[in-house]
Design an enzyme around this catalytic site. Structure first.
Site, PDB file in Angstrom:
ATOM      1  N   GLU A  68       4.731  -0.670   1.822  1.00  0.00           N
ATOM      2  CA  GLU A  68       4.822  -0.726   0.355  1.00  0.00           C
ATOM      3  C   GLU A  68       4.606  -2.130  -0.205  1.00  0.00           C
ATOM      4  O   GLU A  68       4.438  -2.315  -1.390  1.00  0.00           O
ATOM      5  CB  GLU A  68       6.189  -0.251  -0.168  1.00  0.00           C
ATOM      6  CG  GLU A  68       6.580   1.150   0.187  1.00  0.00           C
ATOM      7  CD  GLU A  68       7.944   1.523  -0.393  1.00  0.00           C
ATOM      8  OE1 GLU A  68       8.621   0.640  -0.986  1.00  0.00           O
ATOM      9  OE2 GLU A  68       8.337   2.706  -0.273  1.00  0.00           O
ATOM     10  N   GLU A  80       0.840  -1.206   0.000  1.00  0.00           N
ATOM     11  CA  GLU A  80       0.000   0.000   0.000  1.00  0.00           C
ATOM     12  C   GLU A  80       0.870   1.248   0.000  1.00  0.00           C
ATOM     13  O   GLU A  80       2.053   1.206   0.321  1.00  0.00           O
ATOM     14  CB  GLU A  80      -0.940   0.012   1.207  1.00  0.00           C
ATOM     15  CG  GLU A  80      -0.349  -0.483   2.530  1.00  0.00           C
ATOM     16  CD  GLU A  80       0.842   0.312   3.041  1.00  0.00           C
ATOM     17  OE1 GLU A  80       0.792   1.559   2.968  1.00  0.00           O
ATOM     18  OE2 GLU A  80       1.826  -0.288   3.510  1.00  0.00           O
TER      19      GLU A  80
END
Length: 358
Positions: free
Chosen positions: A316, A173
């Site tokens: 991430e 994300e």
């Protein structure tokens, strides 16, 4: 949108396949259980796919990118524009997850599900619901219908990847301010304290950290999310990125694909998916122990053990490519090690050797 359809067709692990996998694993030329978690992973993969032998040929990390209106409250150490900047950098392959994904031969699927900027790039998957959530310190993040739409986006993306031949996916994300949303969800779903759930995110000063905790207290007082309704918790205090990842976990269970959890934010999405249908956890593999506060609480709720401990907290999806490598190794054990019979090893002699009697 019918909410029940989101959790339809999710079946538990294939017990027959797992029993066959365990029988073979226990008969490989090694002491039973001596390869620890590698053995459990391989057996679990058989339960997911229904196959004794599994090959991981195509891997992808799905990165849901979205902005959060709560950034207006000064809860983040970075400006909101960094969401858009990093989204482009994911595509370029120059971020942490980009480098690790390239090193481990896996693809990145970068999704704009609610970035506050317009990004035009051929490799960006544009599923924008709107330009960021509303400020949860003032009201609901999104409507219930928007939350369901975001979940459906995640489910449909897993279906597409399955059809393209992918057989292992990870969750990532990007969204400045999303640790505030995640901590709010954790408190709402578990009843834990603010001190237990709230960390410094990307690195807040002492003053900003105290402000973040006060904002989260206000968020929960204003929105009053219902602990017994995961969708309500999500749409009131969550983010589009989190909602999209909830769909990825549901889709992984629906389409019988192993899915790797990254850090705190993606673990929060996993917790919501689990609360919607507890079978989903059987398809999940936590990649690493995040040092972000609240992460261990989530894993305890899920009853899952992380694969690695590298003191990471980047997010991430950066933990996923590393865990992919371990999962691949577990399939090689099942596929390529010989059994006692295949290796022409007399079991009685082997036992004697192992016990130091020969």
């Amino acid at each position: 949108m019918q909410e029940a359809c989101l959790i339809e067709d999710i079946e538990p692990l294939n017990e027959k396949s797992m029993a066959e996998a365990k029988e073979r694993m226990d008969n490989l030329v090694k002491p039973i259980g001596s390869l620890g978690k590698l053995e459990k992973m391989s057996i679990k993969l058989s339960g997911i796919t229904g196959e004794l032998y599994n090959n991981i040929e195509k891997k992808a990390v799905i990165i849901m990118c979205s902005d959060n209106g709560v950034c207006e409250e000064g809860v983040a150490s970075a400006p909101q524009v960094v969401t858009a900047t990093q989204t482009v950098n994911f595509i370029k392959g120059v971020t942490g997850v980009g480098v690790l994904a390239r090193h481990n031969n896996c693809d990145l699927k970068v999704v704009d599900i609610g970035i506050n900027e317009e990004i035009n790039h051929s490799e960006l998957i544009n599923c924008k619901i709107r330009k960021g959530t509303s400020n949860i310190a003032k009201g609901e993040a999104m409507t219930r219908e928007e939350a369901l739409t975001a979940i459906r986006i995640g489910i449909d993306l897993v279906s597409k990847l399955k059809n393209e031949g992918y057989n292992l996916i990870g969750t990532g994300e990007m969204g400045i301010g999303n640790t505030t949303s995640s901590s709010s969800i954790l408190i709402a779903l578990t009843g834990c304290t603010i001190e237990e759930a709230v960390g410094r995110g990307a690195g807040l000063t002492d003053e900003a950290f105290e402000k973040k905790k006060k904002v989260i207290k206000k968020v929960l007082e204003i929105n009053k999310p219902n602990i017994n309704d995961p969708i309500e918790v999500l749409h009131k205090v969550g983010g589009f990125d989190i909602a999209g990842l909830v769909g990825v976990y549901l889709g992984a269970a629906k389409y019988r694909m192993p899915v790797v959890i990254d850090g705190f934010i993606s673990a929060i999405a996993a917790l919501i998916a689990y609360r919607l249908n507890n079978v989903t956890k059987d398809f999940m593999f936590p990649s690493h122990i995040s040092i972000e506060k609240g992460y261990n609480l989530v894993l305890s709720e899920l009853g899952l053990d992380p694969i690695l401990d590298l003191s990471m907290r980047l997010g991430e999806g950066s933990g996923c490519p590393l865990a992919f490598n371990i999962l691949e190794a577990s399939t090689k054990i099942m596929n390529e090690m010989a059994t006692f019979e295949e290796g022409n090893v007399d079991l009685n002699d082997y036992k004697g050797l192992w016990e130091g009697k020969i």
